[in-house]
Design a protein around this motif. Structure first.
Motif, mmCIF file in Angstrom:
data_model
loop_
_atom_site.group_PDB
_atom_site.id
_atom_site.type_symbol
_atom_site.label_atom_id
_atom_site.label_comp_id
_atom_site.label_asym_id
_atom_site.label_seq_id
_atom_site.Cartn_x
_atom_site.Cartn_y
_atom_site.Cartn_z
ATOM 1 N N MET A 81 5.327 -25.820 14.122
ATOM 2 C CA MET A 81 4.520 -24.654 14.487
ATOM 3 C C MET A 81 5.223 -23.415 13.960
ATOM 4 O O MET A 81 6.219 -22.957 14.510
ATOM 5 N N PHE A 85 1.041 -19.771 12.732
ATOM 6 C CA PHE A 85 0.445 -21.102 12.749
ATOM 7 C C PHE A 85 -1.017 -21.015 12.329
ATOM 8 O O PHE A 85 -1.742 -20.107 12.723
ATOM 9 N N GLY A 144 -2.050 -23.515 19.327
ATOM 10 C CA GLY A 144 -1.207 -23.892 18.192
ATOM 11 C C GLY A 144 -0.305 -25.059 18.535
ATOM 12 O O GLY A 144 -0.100 -25.972 17.726
ATOM 13 N N LEU A 145 0.235 -25.061 19.749
ATOM 14 C CA LEU A 145 1.088 -26.161 20.184
ATOM 15 C C LEU A 145 0.284 -27.451 20.309
ATOM 16 O O LEU A 145 0.750 -28.525 19.905
ATOM 17 N N ALA A 148 -0.171 -28.886 16.934
ATOM 18 C CA ALA A 148 1.083 -29.450 16.410
ATOM 19 C C ALA A 148 1.439 -30.770 17.078
ATOM 20 O O ALA A 148 2.209 -31.566 16.528
ATOM 21 N N LEU A 158 9.602 -25.380 16.364
ATOM 22 C CA LEU A 158 8.837 -24.219 16.823
ATOM 23 C C LEU A 158 9.536 -22.930 16.379
ATOM 24 O O LEU A 158 10.678 -22.686 16.756
ATOM 25 N N PRO A 161 7.782 -19.303 18.993
ATOM 26 C CA PRO A 161 6.437 -19.637 19.476
ATOM 27 C C PRO A 161 5.876 -18.684 20.513
ATOM 28 O O PRO A 161 4.664 -18.661 20.726
#
Length: 530
Positions: A81, A85, A144-145, A148, A158, A161
Motif C-alpha cells: 500500500m 494507493f 486501500g488496506l 491490499a 505500508l 498509511p
C-alpha cells in the motif's frame, strides 16, 4: 526463516544514493516500523521490498526468494500500500475491491468470503455502494488496506498509511493491523507518526539512506541524550537526525526543543509580524463567528458554530475527516459564502467583504500551494506579484523568506525537488510574504518528519509572539498541545472549546489527566451515543 533479509542493500538514482548499504532482517509475524526524515529512503526501501524497484547493489531475500530474480515467485504473497494507493474514485467501495480481486485472480467462493470479512473488520460494510472519491480520508485508507489484503498476503508493506488521517480513524486502522499481526501476517510500516512507531515490535531509523539504529522502541529511547528528561521516541529520532551545528544552536539544554510561548524556542527571526502601526491599538478579536452555518442542498456541513479568537493566539481547530473543518476555513477566508449566521475576520465581514479579508490573511493548504515546476525564487516572485508588493518591499521580503526557510543555497532549485520540510517552510513564507495579521494553516505538517515539524512550530511560535494570529488544523495531538486554545468540531457542530489543560481536566476521572487523543476520541464517541 526471516521473511525479509537485506544485506548492504543499495539503490542509486544517477549520482544520488537513495539507500546506502542497508542491512536488517524482519522476523515472522513481526510488526516492523521504518521512521526517518523526509527523503531518508523509506519509500525507496519499501519499493525494493515490494519488487517494483530493483536494487543497484547488495542482496535482498523476501519470503525465501532472492530479489530481483525471484520476484514473480512471491509477488502474489506480498501486499503493498503506497502513499498514493491506486483507488479509483469513480468506482464504488465494492467495485474497487472486486477490481483488485480480479488482478490477483481470486476464485469466486474465496472472493466472497474474503470480501465480507475485510468489509466487516474495516467497518466499510455499510458503504459498499459509495464512490471511493466521496469517502473521508480515513475511509479511503481503510479501503486501500482492504484492496491490499484481498489476496491474503504473507508480507504487508505500508508506506505512511495514516498520513493526514484523524486520530479516531488512525486508532481503527491500527486495530486492524493488530488483528492481522495476531493472524501471523508480517508487516513493515513506514510512518511519520512517532506514537505509531512506538506500537511496533521493532523500529528501524533511516537517515540519508543509512540505517542509524534498529531495536525495540523501549531500547531506542535509551539512546536519547542524557540531558533529556523522560525522552520520547520522537526525542530520540530528532536527536539522531539533527545536524550537530543546528542542534547546538537550537537545543535548550533541558528537554530538547523548548516549545513554549515566549521561550524563544528554536529559530527567532525579525520581521515576522504585521507592520501596520494601528494594529497595536485595535482591540477587536481576530476572528468572531456567530451561529455560522453552511448547507449544501440537504446536507449541513457546518451547523451554527459560534466562537471568538483573540489576536496573537494560536488557535487549534480539530475534528475527524469530514467534520466541517475545511468548509469553516473556506468561509473564514472569504472563499465560500455562509448559508446563515455571521462572522468577521480581521474586522471584515465574511459575507460582504471577502476581498478585504483575502488582503489581510495568509493561507497555507495541506498541499503547500507551491508550483513544483518553478524555482524557489520564482515561487516567491509569483506570490509577491499576487500581493502587489512594491519592488523594494519585494526584495526585502524575498530575502527574509529564503533566510527563514533555510534555502540560501537552493533559491534556484525547483520546488518539486525540495524535501517536505523545505517545501513546508517555503509555503509558509509565501503565505505570509505580505505580512498578514492572521494566518490560516490547514494541516501544515501532515507527512513531514519530526525534526521539520519541530522547526515549523518554532516558527509558528515566533509568529504569535510578534502578534500574528495563527488558526491551525492538525491531526497530530502532540501539536494540539502547543496551541493556546482548541476547538473540536464534529458533524458540523462545535463539541468543545478550551485550553488543552481545560479539555483534559474536563474528561479526567481521577488525578491522572487523559491525553488529548483520549479526550478527542472520547468526545466523539460520546456524541455518537447521543
Amino acid at each position: 526463516m526471516e521473511p525479509v533479509i537485506a544485506n548492504n542493500l543499495t539503490r542509486r538514482f544517477g549520482e544520488l544514493i537513495a539507500v546506502d548499504s542497508l542491512s536488517f532482517s524482519v522476523l515472522p509475524g513481526e510488526l516492523f516500523g521504518l521512521v526517518g526524515s523526509d527523503g531518508a529512503g523509506k519509500t525507496t526501501t519499501l519499493r525494493m521490498l515490494a519488487g517494483v524497484l530493483d536494487s543497484t547493489d547488495g542482496d535482498l531475500t523476501v519470503l525465501g526468494n532472492p530479489f530481483p530474480s525471484g520476484v514473480e515467485t512471491v509477488r502474489e504473497h506480498i501486499g503493498y500500500m503506497s502513499q498514493r494507493f491506486g483507488l479509483y474514485p469513480d468506482l464504488t467501495v465494492d467495485e474497487n475491491i472486486r477490481f483488485y480481486a480480479d488482478i490477483f485472480a481470486i476464485a469466486a467462493a474465496e472472493r466472497k468470503t474474503r470480501t465480507e470479512r475485510l468489509l466487516d473488520f474495516s467497518g466499510l460494510a455499510p458503504f459498499t455502494g459509495r464512490l471511493a472519491g466521496r469517502l473521508s480520508g480515513g475511509m479511503k485508507q481503510k479501503l486501500g488496506l482492504c484492496c491490499a489484503l484481498i489476496h491474503r498476503p504473507k508480507l504487508l508493506l505500508l508506506d505512511e498509511p495514516t498520513n493526514g488521517v484523524d486520530p479516531l480513524s488512525r486508532r481503527d486502522f491500527w486495530r486492524i493491523l493488530r488483528e492481522l499481526r495476531s493472524e501471523g501476517v508480517t508487516m513493515i510500516v513506514a510512518t511519520a507518526y512517532l506514537d505509531e512507531a512506538e506500537r511496533c515490535d521493532r523500529v528501524g531509523l533511516i537517515h540519508q539512506g543509512r540505517l542509524l539504529a534498529c531495536d525495540t522502541p523501549d531500547n531506542l529511547q535509551k539512546l536519547a541524550p542524557k540531558s533529556l528528561r523522560n525522552p520520547s521516541l520522537e526525542d530520540v529520532v530528532v536527536s539522531m537526525i539533527q545536524d550537530p551545528v543546528t542542534q547546538s544552536n537550537e537545543d535548550q539544554g533541558s528537554g530538547g526543543w523548548d516549545l513554549k510561548r515566549g521561550a524563544g524556542a528554536g529559530q527567532r527571526l525579525s520581521g515576522l509580524g504585521p507592520q501596520a502601526p494601528l494594529e497595536e491599538v485595535d482591540t477587536r478579536p481576530a476572528v468572531t463567528l456567530d451561529h455560522l452555518t453552511k448547507r449544501f442542498k440537504d446536507f449541513t456541513a457546518v451547523d451554527g458554530i459560534s466562537l471568538t479568537v483573540p489576536k496573537g493566539q494560536i488557535f487549534g481547530f480539530l475534528g475527524p475527516n469530514g467534520a466541517g473543518k475545511s468548509t469553516t476555513i473556506r468561509m473564514l477566508c472569504g472563499i465560500l459564502p455562509p448559508t446563515s449566521g455571521s462572522g468577521a475576520v480581521a474586522g471584515f465581514d465574511i459575507a460582504g467583504q471577502a476581498e478585504r479579508i483575502k488582503e489581510n490573511i495568509g493561507y497555507m493548504s495541506q498541499r503547500f500551494s507551491l508550483y513544483e515546476d518553478l524555482t524557489v525564487a520564482e515561487n516567491i516572485a509569483f506570490y509577491a506579484g499576487v500581493y502587489s508588493l512594491q519592488a523594494a518591499k519585494r526584495k526585502e521580503r524575498t530575502e527574509w523568506v529564503i533566510e527563514m526557510a533555510g534555502l540560501k543555497e537552493r533559491r534556484n532549485s525547483l520546488a518539486g525537488e525540495l524535501s517536505g520540510g523545505w517545501r513546508q517552510r517555503l509555503a509558509l513564507g509565501c503565505a505570509i510574504l505580505h505580512e498578514p495579521p492572521i494566518v490560516f494553516l490547514d494541516e501544515p505538517t501532515s507527512g513531514v518528519d519530526p525534526l521539520s515539524r519541530r522547526k515549523f512550530w518554532s516558527l509558528i511560535y515566533s509568529l504569535a509572539d510578534e502578534g500574528v494570529t495563527v488558526f491551525v488544523t492538525t491531526h497530530y495531538m502532540d501539536e494540539a498541545e502547543y496551541c493556546d486554545r482548541l476547538a473540536l468540531i464534529y458533524r458540523g457542530e462545535l463539541v468543545a472549546v478550551g485550553t488543552p489543560e481545560e479539555l483534559k481536566r474536563s474528561r479526567a476521572t481521577g488525578e491522572q489527566l487523559p491525553s488529548l487523543e483520549d479526550v478527542f476520541i472520547g468526545l466523539i464517541e460520546e456524541r455518537d451515543r447521543t
